[in-house]
Scaffold this active site. Structure first.
Site, short mmCIF file in Angstrom:
data_model
loop_
_atom_site.label_atom_id
_atom_site.label_comp_id
_atom_site.label_asym_id
_atom_site.label_seq_id
_atom_site.Cartn_x
_atom_site.Cartn_y
_atom_site.Cartn_z
N ALA A 12 0.82 -1.21 0.00
CA ALA A 12 0.00 0.00 0.00
C ALA A 12 0.86 1.26 0.00
CB ALA A 12 -0.93 -0.02 1.22
N GLY A 14 2.42 2.63 -2.80
CA GLY A 14 2.53 3.32 -4.10
C GLY A 14 1.68 4.58 -4.15
N ARG A 18 -1.59 7.09 -11.95
CA ARG A 18 -2.54 7.02 -13.05
C ARG A 18 -3.94 7.51 -12.66
NH1 ARG A 18 -0.56 0.98 -14.49
NH2 ARG A 18 0.25 1.22 -12.37
N LYS A 25 -4.51 6.80 -4.40
CA LYS A 25 -5.34 5.84 -5.13
C LYS A 25 -6.11 4.91 -4.20
CE LYS A 25 -3.48 2.09 -7.20
NZ LYS A 25 -2.78 1.32 -8.26
N GLN A 78 8.06 1.92 3.76
CA GLN A 78 9.01 1.65 2.67
C GLN A 78 9.97 2.84 2.54
OE1 GLN A 78 7.14 0.50 -1.01
NE2 GLN A 78 9.06 0.53 -2.17
N ASP A 109 -4.45 -2.80 -4.43
CA ASP A 109 -5.41 -2.17 -5.35
C ASP A 109 -6.35 -3.17 -6.04
OD1 ASP A 109 -3.64 -3.36 -7.12
OD2 ASP A 109 -3.12 -1.53 -8.20
N ASN A 176 -0.31 -11.05 -14.94
CA ASN A 176 -0.04 -11.28 -13.52
C ASN A 176 -1.06 -10.51 -12.70
OD1 ASN A 176 1.12 -11.45 -10.94
ND2 ASN A 176 2.52 -9.74 -11.37
#
Ligand code: UD1
Ligand code: CA
Length: 489
Positions: A12, A14, A18, A25, A78, A109, A176
């Site tokens: 989670a 990122g 986009r 997101k 991270q 996501d 994937n």
């Protein structure tokens, strides 16, 4: 029972570029729950010994949702090295050193992923001596996803990201899904080999598959037939498609549970809402948040209720209601606006073009037409006249109005709060009620009417109004004289 050999890692961290959004997101919602909330709920259902969520972008806002939905999860931040591989590498540092079980990695996501699909993955993985088992699928549009590359014999060989793929690899339609099960030790060893040497300069988790194969381990990809179950949300077009799919599932579930939904295509029901059998939902209706609708109630058409309760047999037409309670047998609408704190008692009525806020309206009481009722308590079986306004705000503070039971207020009253209107009171049309009215009184505030005879003939001579008045006067005089002989008969 807790699966002591299972650890779940939820990715989670990122940004979700986009989406082109200032909201992360994973906090965009469907079914009334953020994307990440769906994934957390699914993870919770698996009852793993360890759950680790990796965060970075807008970490505090994401952590807030994690703490609410899955309070047992460990949070790992991270670092600046980007990529899903780096995220998992860091997640593993939160596992006890003696953990030797399986690590389930789930992209944050994939909101429609269900626990059944994951349980199947876990049992299929454990049946065979493989280092990794992943989920794949064949979506309608494979653009943007990592492609599954198989050997001539059909075994999983490696995964290549869209941006790194050759034309031949891009032509592959199996993708994937971003859902993986690994043996922890093989995963740790392979991650140590992953580099950022690729089109995006990221440590790809997907590289682990090729690395495991080259180290001589077996890996497997299991295709999921229903691709919507595992599709990741990257942009707003995918979000609305997933939201529509989720809604269709929810609507169908309620239909099979006895709810009449006349037009599933225009009816939206959030995941937390509850409906009883024999509820009817008419077209254009949204049942949002933790709303509850009891048996026999009819909601719609064109109605939105948010965190609102609708009692047995109540009717709510063309209405917008938030954090309100509409009790059994009550009727609301059309064109009513119920703001937070509205409680309409059994068999009560809030009618056309009425706005209410923090208003408790008792059993059988009615506010039928064109009114604003705020910060108000109304007793039982009272009727508030058409066009009545509670003047609750003095520009600085809000004040309360209380109205007793069996009250009949006239049309177009203004209640200047704070003010109390006793039981059984009547008030005259157009009254401006500034002072308390004792029980049983008639409240009048408008000056007695005065008619100035002949004013129009005098001040508006020659107008159509003056001519009409003259004609009416003449006609009345004529009928008076012709009536006289009859009267004497
Ligand atoms: C990823 C896969 C791709 C797969 C697709 C499925 C990789 C390299 N690619 O691509 O093969 O087809 O998912 O939906 O894994 N995240 C982190 N840290 C990061 C980057 C991402 O935690 O540094 C999280 C994101 O918040 C997201 C998840 O990992 O929840 C996936 O990231 P995303 O950027 O959406 O990956 P995709 O490009 O979709
Ligand atoms: Ca994705």
């Amino acid at each position: 029972m807790t699966d002591s050999a299972l650890a779940i890692v939820i990715l989670a961290a990122g940004q979700g570029t986009r989406m082109k959004s200032s909201t992360p997101k994973l906090l965009h919602g469907l079914g009334g729950v953020p994307i990440i909330g769906h994934v957390l709920a699914t993870a919770r259902a698996l009852d793993a010994a360890h759950v680790i969520a990796v965060v970075r972008h807008e970490r505090d806002r994401i952590v807030e949702v994690i703490d609410a939905e899955l309070p047992g999860a460990a949070i790992v931040d991270q670092d600046e090295v980007p990529g899903t591989g780096r995220a998992v590498e860091q997640a593993l540092t939160a596992l006890p050193a003696d953990f030797t079980g399986d690590v389930l990695v789930v992209n944050g996501d994939v909101p429609l992923l269900d626990a059944g699909t994951l349980s199947d993955l876990i049992s299929r993985h454990r049946e065979r001596p493989v280092a990794a088992t992943i989920l794949s699928t064949f979506p309608e549009d494979p653009q943007g996803y990592g492609r599954i590359i198989r050997t001539a014999a059909g075994a999983l060989d490696y995964i290549v990201e869209q941006k790194d793929a050759t034309d031949a690899e891009r032509a592959v339609t199996e993708i994937n899904a971003g859902i993986y099960l690994f043996g922890v030790n093989q995963l740790r060893d392979a991650l140590a080999e992953v580099t950022t040497d690729n089109a995006q300069g990221e440590k790809y988790l997907t590289d682990v598959i090729g690395l495991l194969r080259r180290a001589g381990s077996e890996v497997a990809a299991l295709p999921v037939g229903e691709s919507w179950l595992v599709e990741g949300i990257n942009d707003r077009a995918q979000l609305s498609a997933a939201a529509a799919k989720l809604n269709a599932l929810i609507v169908r579930g309620w239909q099979l549970a006895g709810v009449t939904v006349q037009d599933p295509g225009t009816t939206w029901i959030d995941i937390k809402a509850k409906l009883a059998p024999d509820v009817t939902l008419l077209p254009g209706t949204q049942i949002l948040g933790a709303s509850v609708v009891e048996t026999g109630a009819v909601v719609g058409p064109d109605t939105t209720i948010i965190d609102t309760e609708v009692g047995e047999g109540a009717t709510v037409r063309r209405t917008d209601a938030t954090l309100s309670v509409i009790q059994a047998g009550a009727t609301v609408g059309p064109f009513s606006f119920l703001r937070p704190g509205t409680v309409l008692g059994p068999d009560g009525k809030i009618g056309a073009f009425v706005e209410t806020k923090n208003a408790q309206i008792g059993r059988g009481s009615k506010v039928p037409h064109l009114s604003y009722v705020g910060d108000t308590v109304v007793g039982e079986h009272s009727n508030i006249g058409a066009g009545t306004i509670t003047s609750n705000y003095d520009g600085v503070n809000k004040h309360r109005t209380t109205v007793g039971s069996h009250v009949r207020t006239g049309a177009h009253n203004t209640f200047v709060a704070p003010v109390n209107i006793g039981d059984g009171v009547y008030s005259g049309a157009g009254a401006v009620i500034r002072k308390d009215v004792p029980a049983g009184s008639l409240a009048l505030s408008v000056a007695p009417q005065r008619n100035v005879a002949g004013w129009v003939a005098d001040k508006r001579a020659g107008t159509a109004a003056a001519e009409a008045a003259a004609a009416a006067t003449a006609a009345a005089a004529g009928s008076e004289s012709s009536a006289l002989p009859n009267a004497s008969e």
